[in-house]
Design a protein around this motif. Structure first.
Motif, PDB file in Angstrom:
ATOM      1  N   LEU A   3       0.873  -1.274   0.127  1.00  0.00           N
ATOM      2  CA  LEU A   3      -0.163   0.030   0.006  1.00  0.00           C
ATOM      3  C   LEU A   3       1.055   1.190  -0.058  1.00  0.00           C
ATOM      4  O   LEU A   3       1.776   1.435   0.830  1.00  0.00           O
ATOM      5  N   TRP A   4       0.605   2.123  -1.083  1.00  0.00           N
ATOM      6  CA  TRP A   4       1.556   3.375  -1.191  1.00  0.00           C
ATOM      7  C   TRP A   4       0.563   4.685  -0.896  1.00  0.00           C
ATOM      8  O   TRP A   4      -0.433   4.450  -1.703  1.00  0.00           O
ATOM      9  N   LYS A  57      -8.905   5.763  -3.424  1.00  0.00           N
ATOM     10  CA  LYS A  57      -7.810   4.410  -3.470  1.00  0.00           C
ATOM     11  C   LYS A  57      -8.222   3.852  -4.692  1.00  0.00           C
ATOM     12  O   LYS A  57      -9.056   3.560  -5.198  1.00  0.00           O
ATOM     13  N   VAL A  58      -6.991   3.477  -5.221  1.00  0.00           N
ATOM     14  CA  VAL A  58      -7.014   2.450  -6.412  1.00  0.00           C
ATOM     15  C   VAL A  58      -6.453   1.263  -6.288  1.00  0.00           C
ATOM     16  O   VAL A  58      -5.058   1.018  -5.554  1.00  0.00           O
ATOM     17  N   VAL A  59      -6.983   0.094  -6.495  1.00  0.00           N
ATOM     18  CA  VAL A  59      -6.507  -1.330  -5.975  1.00  0.00           C
ATOM     19  C   VAL A  59      -6.325  -1.877  -7.517  1.00  0.00           C
ATOM     20  O   VAL A  59      -7.088  -2.118  -8.486  1.00  0.00           O
ATOM     21  N   LEU A  60      -4.983  -2.390  -7.518  1.00  0.00           N
ATOM     22  CA  LEU A  60      -4.623  -3.237  -8.475  1.00  0.00           C
ATOM     23  C   LEU A  60      -4.447  -4.540  -8.258  1.00  0.00           C
ATOM     24  O   LEU A  60      -3.703  -4.926  -7.532  1.00  0.00           O
ATOM     25  N   SER A  61      -5.306  -5.451  -8.872  1.00  0.00           N
ATOM     26  CA  SER A  61      -5.114  -6.943  -8.806  1.00  0.00           C
ATOM     27  C   SER A  61      -4.355  -7.559 -10.036  1.00  0.00           C
ATOM     28  O   SER A  61      -4.620  -7.152 -11.063  1.00  0.00           O
ATOM     29  N   GLY A  62      -3.763  -8.675  -9.495  1.00  0.00           N
ATOM     30  CA  GLY A  62      -2.936  -9.161 -10.646  1.00  0.00           C
ATOM     31  C   GLY A  62      -1.561  -8.781 -10.571  1.00  0.00           C
ATOM     32  O   GLY A  62      -1.283  -7.519 -10.010  1.00  0.00           O
ATOM     33  N   LYS A  63      -0.750  -9.044 -11.361  1.00  0.00           N
ATOM     34  CA  LYS A  63       0.689  -8.483 -11.493  1.00  0.00           C
ATOM     35  C   LYS A  63       1.059  -8.328 -13.039  1.00  0.00           C
ATOM     36  O   LYS A  63       0.591  -8.929 -13.959  1.00  0.00           O
ATOM     37  N   ALA A  76       1.920   5.525 -12.644  1.00  0.00           N
ATOM     38  CA  ALA A  76       1.061   5.992 -13.412  1.00  0.00           C
ATOM     39  C   ALA A  76      -0.268   6.115 -12.878  1.00  0.00           C
ATOM     40  O   ALA A  76      -0.932   7.351 -13.017  1.00  0.00           O
ATOM     41  N   VAL A  77      -0.707   5.322 -11.993  1.00  0.00           N
ATOM     42  CA  VAL A  77      -2.231   5.665 -11.328  1.00  0.00           C
ATOM     43  C   VAL A  77      -2.150   6.165 -10.191  1.00  0.00           C
ATOM     44  O   VAL A  77      -3.048   7.094  -9.881  1.00  0.00           O
ATOM     45  N   GLY A  78      -1.249   6.183  -9.416  1.00  0.00           N
ATOM     46  CA  GLY A  78      -0.864   7.191  -8.335  1.00  0.00           C
ATOM     47  C   GLY A  78      -0.607   8.493  -8.299  1.00  0.00           C
ATOM     48  O   GLY A  78      -1.160   9.342  -7.671  1.00  0.00           O
ATOM     49  N   ASN A  79       0.043   8.724  -9.476  1.00  0.00           N
ATOM     50  CA  ASN A  79       0.373  10.180  -9.680  1.00  0.00           C
ATOM     51  C   ASN A  79      -0.773  11.042 -10.452  1.00  0.00           C
ATOM     52  O   ASN A  79      -0.384  11.585 -11.559  1.00  0.00           O
ATOM     53  N   VAL A  80      -1.858  10.504  -9.965  1.00  0.00           N
ATOM     54  CA  VAL A  80      -3.309  11.404 -10.714  1.00  0.00           C
ATOM     55  C   VAL A  80      -3.904  12.130  -9.758  1.00  0.00           C
ATOM     56  O   VAL A  80      -4.042  11.630  -8.453  1.00  0.00           O
ATOM     57  N   ALA A  81      -4.273  13.299  -9.996  1.00  0.00           N
ATOM     58  CA  ALA A  81      -4.888  13.985  -8.843  1.00  0.00           C
ATOM     59  C   ALA A  81      -6.294  13.339  -8.519  1.00  0.00           C
ATOM     60  O   ALA A  81      -6.977  12.966  -9.439  1.00  0.00           O
ATOM     61  N   VAL A  83      -6.255  10.620  -6.457  1.00  0.00           N
ATOM     62  CA  VAL A  83      -5.656   9.306  -5.838  1.00  0.00           C
ATOM     63  C   VAL A  83      -4.819   9.671  -4.766  1.00  0.00           C
ATOM     64  O   VAL A  83      -3.957  10.285  -4.906  1.00  0.00           O
ATOM     65  N   ALA A  84      -5.093   8.748  -3.474  1.00  0.00           N
ATOM     66  CA  ALA A  84      -4.458   9.175  -2.280  1.00  0.00           C
ATOM     67  C   ALA A  84      -3.602   7.893  -2.007  1.00  0.00           C
ATOM     68  O   ALA A  84      -2.751   7.871  -1.469  1.00  0.00           O
ATOM     69  N   GLU A  85      -4.352   6.854  -2.498  1.00  0.00           N
ATOM     70  CA  GLU A  85      -3.346   5.408  -2.221  1.00  0.00           C
ATOM     71  C   GLU A  85      -3.509   4.600  -3.412  1.00  0.00           C
ATOM     72  O   GLU A  85      -4.498   4.257  -4.034  1.00  0.00           O
ATOM     73  N   VAL A  86      -2.393   3.543  -3.510  1.00  0.00           N
ATOM     74  CA  VAL A  86      -2.644   2.699  -4.553  1.00  0.00           C
ATOM     75  C   VAL A  86      -2.148   1.345  -3.571  1.00  0.00           C
ATOM     76  O   VAL A  86      -1.163   1.358  -2.884  1.00  0.00           O
ATOM     77  N   GLU A  87      -3.107   0.206  -3.819  1.00  0.00           N
ATOM     78  CA  GLU A  87      -2.649  -1.189  -3.249  1.00  0.00           C
ATOM     79  C   GLU A  87      -2.533  -2.118  -4.497  1.00  0.00           C
ATOM     80  O   GLU A  87      -3.330  -1.928  -5.483  1.00  0.00           O
ATOM     81  N   ALA A  88      -1.405  -2.786  -4.399  1.00  0.00           N
ATOM     82  CA  ALA A  88      -1.105  -3.706  -5.308  1.00  0.00           C
ATOM     83  C   ALA A  88      -0.257  -5.014  -4.918  1.00  0.00           C
ATOM     84  O   ALA A  88       0.257  -4.843  -3.766  1.00  0.00           O
ATOM     85  N   GLU A  89      -0.582  -5.820  -5.685  1.00  0.00           N
ATOM     86  CA  GLU A  89       0.183  -7.185  -5.581  1.00  0.00           C
ATOM     87  C   GLU A  89       1.837  -6.988  -5.598  1.00  0.00           C
ATOM     88  O   GLU A  89       2.235  -6.337  -6.400  1.00  0.00           O
ATOM     89  N   ASP A  90       2.430  -7.377  -4.650  1.00  0.00           N
ATOM     90  CA  ASP A  90       3.942  -7.475  -4.615  1.00  0.00           C
ATOM     91  C   ASP A  90       4.468  -8.663  -5.537  1.00  0.00           C
ATOM     92  O   ASP A  90       3.658  -9.591  -5.699  1.00  0.00           O
TER      93      ASP A  90
END
Length: 150
Positions: A3-4, A57-63, A76-81, A83-90
């Motif tokens: 989570l970023w 919040k943006v949730v990215l599922s899959g890799k 790319a999705v986090g540096n958008v006005a 968007v406060a958080e991005v959650e993604a799989e490692d």
């Protein structure tokens, strides 16, 4: 999952005005489409990644195919006005990504000196953030950048 946090009011404006960006859940599909279009416009390989919007919040599922591609999609999705958080799989086979949030007065050289120990390594940061960066001098406060490790 990682989570970023991002600066919600910094970045490109894909969602219209702040009022429009904050409105009802039915706009989530439109926001998801705008984010997908942004990723495609940048030419990023996001095959295997699904983008979902939950409020700010943006949730990215899959890799993505590679850890580098995954990190670039996160940015790319986090540096958008809006968007406060991005959650993604490692990517379990890769080291945790290292990101840096640009502060007022920062330059890529100053960031390189602080994070990589040598101001002359700014080109590595620039290259690591292409295609989101088009010129080394075009960074802005609140923008998050990838810091290459190696």
């Amino acid at each position: 999952m990682g989570l970023w946090s991002f600066v919600k009011d910094a970045g490109s404006s894909l969602f219209g005005s702040k009022a429009e960006a904050a409105e009802a859940p039915e706009a989530a599909a439109a926001k998801e489409a705008a984010l997908k279009a942004e990723v495609e416009k940048l030419g990023l390989d996001a095959k295997g990644v699904e983008i979902k919007v939950q409020g700010d919040k943006v949730v990215l599922s899959g890799k993505a195919a590679t850890p580098e591609a995954q990190e670039k999609v996160i940015l790319a999705v986090g540096n958008v006005a809006g968007v406060a958080e991005v959650e993604a799989e490692d990517h379990l086979d890769a080291a945790a990504p290292v990101f840096h949030t640009v502060k007022k007065g920062d330059t890529l050289s100053a960031i390189a000196k602080a994070t990589l120990g040598n101001a002359n390594r700014y080109t590595e940061i620039f290259e690591a953030n292409k295609p989101m960066l088009s010129h080394p001098d075009k960074i802005y406060p609140g923008q998050m950048l990838r810091i290459p490790q190696a």
